[in-house]
Design an enzyme around this catalytic site. Structure first.
Site, mmCIF file in Angstrom:
data_model
loop_
_atom_site.group_PDB
_atom_site.id
_atom_site.type_symbol
_atom_site.label_atom_id
_atom_site.label_comp_id
_atom_site.label_asym_id
_atom_site.label_seq_id
_atom_site.Cartn_x
_atom_site.Cartn_y
_atom_site.Cartn_z
ATOM 1 N N LYS A 194 3.843 -39.510 -37.965
ATOM 2 C CA LYS A 194 5.242 -39.894 -37.745
ATOM 3 C C LYS A 194 5.936 -38.785 -36.980
ATOM 4 O O LYS A 194 5.993 -37.641 -37.431
ATOM 5 C CB LYS A 194 5.931 -40.140 -39.079
ATOM 6 C CG LYS A 194 7.415 -40.471 -38.920
ATOM 7 C CD LYS A 194 8.045 -40.896 -40.219
ATOM 8 C CE LYS A 194 9.527 -41.151 -40.027
ATOM 9 N NZ LYS A 194 10.185 -41.552 -41.280
ATOM 10 N N ARG A 204 18.979 -45.301 -38.710
ATOM 11 C CA ARG A 204 19.813 -44.396 -39.511
ATOM 12 C C ARG A 204 21.237 -44.923 -39.586
ATOM 13 O O ARG A 204 21.933 -44.709 -40.582
ATOM 14 C CB ARG A 204 19.747 -42.977 -38.942
ATOM 15 C CG ARG A 204 18.345 -42.386 -39.116
ATOM 16 C CD ARG A 204 18.220 -41.003 -38.487
ATOM 17 N NE ARG A 204 16.835 -40.544 -38.518
ATOM 18 C CZ ARG A 204 16.386 -39.484 -37.863
ATOM 19 N NH1 ARG A 204 17.225 -38.769 -37.111
ATOM 20 N NH2 ARG A 204 15.123 -39.132 -37.941
ATOM 21 N N LYS A 216 14.815 -33.350 -38.298
ATOM 22 C CA LYS A 216 13.661 -33.531 -39.173
ATOM 23 C C LYS A 216 12.392 -32.875 -38.615
ATOM 24 O O LYS A 216 11.282 -33.216 -38.997
ATOM 25 C CB LYS A 216 13.453 -35.032 -39.422
ATOM 26 C CG LYS A 216 14.643 -35.704 -40.120
ATOM 27 C CD LYS A 216 14.310 -37.105 -40.626
ATOM 28 C CE LYS A 216 15.469 -37.688 -41.437
ATOM 29 N NZ LYS A 216 15.145 -39.020 -42.008
ATOM 30 N N GLU A 232 -3.519 -35.132 -39.167
ATOM 31 C CA GLU A 232 -2.686 -35.725 -40.226
ATOM 32 C C GLU A 232 -3.327 -36.996 -40.776
ATOM 33 O O GLU A 232 -3.329 -37.240 -41.980
ATOM 34 C CB GLU A 232 -1.284 -36.069 -39.677
ATOM 35 C CG GLU A 232 -0.370 -34.866 -39.495
ATOM 36 C CD GLU A 232 0.270 -34.404 -40.809
ATOM 37 O OE1 GLU A 232 -0.121 -34.910 -41.882
ATOM 38 O OE2 GLU A 232 1.153 -33.538 -40.749
ATOM 39 N N LYS A 247 3.831 -43.837 -35.657
ATOM 40 C CA LYS A 247 5.229 -44.238 -35.522
ATOM 41 C C LYS A 247 6.008 -43.203 -34.740
ATOM 42 O O LYS A 247 5.869 -42.024 -35.040
ATOM 43 C CB LYS A 247 5.832 -44.379 -36.918
ATOM 44 C CG LYS A 247 7.325 -44.597 -36.952
ATOM 45 C CD LYS A 247 7.840 -44.549 -38.354
ATOM 46 C CE LYS A 247 9.336 -44.746 -38.319
ATOM 47 N NZ LYS A 247 9.958 -44.480 -39.578
ATOM 48 N N SER A 273 13.291 -49.040 -34.639
ATOM 49 C CA SER A 273 14.620 -49.587 -34.352
ATOM 50 C C SER A 273 15.090 -49.312 -32.919
ATOM 51 O O SER A 273 15.720 -50.166 -32.297
ATOM 52 C CB SER A 273 15.629 -49.028 -35.352
ATOM 53 O OG SER A 273 15.669 -47.609 -35.299
ATOM 54 N N TYR A 312 10.925 -55.524 -36.153
ATOM 55 C CA TYR A 312 12.130 -56.309 -36.449
ATOM 56 C C TYR A 312 12.094 -57.645 -35.704
ATOM 57 O O TYR A 312 12.940 -58.494 -35.935
ATOM 58 C CB TYR A 312 13.376 -55.503 -36.065
ATOM 59 C CG TYR A 312 13.415 -54.174 -36.797
ATOM 60 C CD1 TYR A 312 13.838 -54.108 -38.119
ATOM 61 C CD2 TYR A 312 12.961 -52.997 -36.183
ATOM 62 C CE1 TYR A 312 13.839 -52.905 -38.809
ATOM 63 C CE2 TYR A 312 12.960 -51.790 -36.860
ATOM 64 C CZ TYR A 312 13.388 -51.755 -38.174
ATOM 65 O OH TYR A 312 13.378 -50.566 -38.864
HETATM 66 C C1 PBG Z 1 12.904 -42.867 -43.570
HETATM 67 C C2 PBG Z 1 12.479 -43.744 -42.457
HETATM 68 C C3 PBG Z 1 12.963 -43.756 -41.133
HETATM 69 C C4 PBG Z 1 12.370 -44.865 -40.509
HETATM 70 C C5 PBG Z 1 11.521 -45.455 -41.435
HETATM 71 N N1 PBG Z 1 11.586 -44.742 -42.627
HETATM 72 C C6 PBG Z 1 13.973 -42.907 -40.463
HETATM 73 C C7 PBG Z 1 13.746 -41.468 -40.348
HETATM 74 O O1 PBG Z 1 12.666 -40.940 -40.595
HETATM 75 O O2 PBG Z 1 14.717 -40.793 -39.995
HETATM 76 C C8 PBG Z 1 12.640 -45.313 -39.105
HETATM 77 C C9 PBG Z 1 12.420 -46.775 -38.810
HETATM 78 C C10 PBG Z 1 13.025 -47.275 -37.557
HETATM 79 O O3 PBG Z 1 13.636 -46.528 -36.751
HETATM 80 O O4 PBG Z 1 12.913 -48.480 -37.317
HETATM 81 N N2 PBG Z 1 12.096 -41.799 -43.846
#
Ligand code: PBG
Length: 322
Positions: A194, A204, A216, A232, A247, A273, A312
């Site tokens: 990720k 968010r 992050k 990982e 992701k 998203s 989505y």
């Molecule tokens: C939370 C999480 C996130 C997403 C999935 N789980 C956001 C982040 O890590 O800040 C993102 C999913 C998306 O953007 O569709 N840990």
């Protein structure tokens, strides 16, 4: 012109094209991410994600019935929590939003594979995926809370937990916690690779979970790295992940391809998203044809090597494929 090979022969008609098609997208490749909120009979439109909603549990259950009827095999739940504190105690409340949502769905649509996000960001004021102590996102203390969270979802009847927090050792920790309590059948879909990506922006907004301070990057991966992604993924498989995820998807298709060539576990990809937003916005402006853009994008993710895709667009695709 004398040519022995004329590749265009295999593109002459839809019938021929369908015979030689290497990749096809099926409804059973799709996982629909869904947002849950408190309340009754509400579907709050999410401003940053047109066409997506925050569902109260009753509406969520109804939506899951529709998705299941359309042939979508799985949903992945995210909670819009108002119960925020420093220790993310809301994340493992047996009567919490997600725990109640799991029970509601499993009672009404038992055949649907219910998956839940495991991370602390919706449950803390600061919006980080882990606990913050002296300004630092701490690892081992966070894993303890994540284990409690996963266990509370298992008690509610979840099929798969999906840790998205990127703490070290959390997959092994969660596997041991689940097994220790007898939940050997609960699966782990690990967000293994990720990346620290700008493409989570609209999400968010949906959960009001953006970090209040900092970013992050001390736990999510540097977009420049791919060998690190394989490391990982290998660690998560060693620790007991059933499925591993890359992701976001689109800027990381090479990582998906490398992962599927390297490992013999199923690979998931998250069409996040911001990727949803790019197609939605461009289609609104008439710059791309929405349906075609969706199908081309998801086919590309599958062609790269993904066995399943969180998107989505899942409901729309199920309707298109019908
Ligand atoms: C939370 C999480 C996130 C997403 C999935 N789980 C956001 C982040 O890590 O800040 C993102 C999913 C998306 O953007 O569709 N840990």
């Amino acid at each position: 012109m004398e040519l022995t090979q004329r590749p265009r022969r295999l593109r002459r008609s839809e019938a021929v094209r369908s015979l030689v098609r290497e990749t096809s997208l099926h409804v059973d490749d799709l996982i629909h991410p869904l947002f849950v909120t408190e309340g009754k009979s509400t579907r709050e439109p999410i401003e940053s994600m047109p066409g997506q909603y925050r569902f109260s549990i009753d509406e969520l259950v109804a939506e899951c019935q529709t998705l299941s009827r359309l042939g979508i095999p799985a949903v992945n739940l995210f909670g819009y929590s108002t119960e925020k504190d420093d220790m993310a105690t809301g994340s493992y409340d047996p009567e919490g939003l997600i725990q109640r949502a799991i029970r509601g769905i499993k009672a009404a649509v038992p055949e649907l594979c219910v998956q839940t996000d495991i991370a602390l960001d919706p449950y803390t004021y600061h919006g980080h995926d882990g606990l913050v102590i002296d300004g630092e996102v701490v690892n081992d203390e966070t894993v303890e809370v994540l284990c409690k969270m996963a266990l509370s979802h298992a008690e509610a009847g979840v099929d798969w937990v999906a840790p998205s927090d990127m703490m070290d050792g959390r997959v092994g920790g969660i596997r041991r916690a689940l097994d220790g309590a007898g939940y050997t059948n609960v699966g782990i879909l690990a967000y293994s690779a990720k990346y620290a990506s700008c493409f989570y922006g609209p999400f968010r907004g949906a959960l009001d979970s953006a970090p209040k301070k900092g970013d992050k990057k001390s736990y999510q991966m540097d977009p420049a790295n791919s060998r690190e992604a394989l490391k990982e993924i290998a660690l998560d498989i060693e620790q007991g992940a059933d499925v591993v995820m890359v992701k976001p998807a689109l800027a990381y298709l090479d990582v998906i391809a490398a992962a599927s060539a390297t490992f013999d576990v199923p690979i998931a990809a998250y069409n996040v998203s911001g990727e949803f937003g790019m197609i939605t916005a461009a289609a609104e402006r008439g710059w791309v044809h929405r349906e075609t853009a969706i199908m081309e994008t998801l086919t590309g993710i599958k062609r790269a090597g993904a066995d399943m895709i969180l998107t989505y667009f899942a409901k729309e695709v199920a309707e298109i494929l019908k």
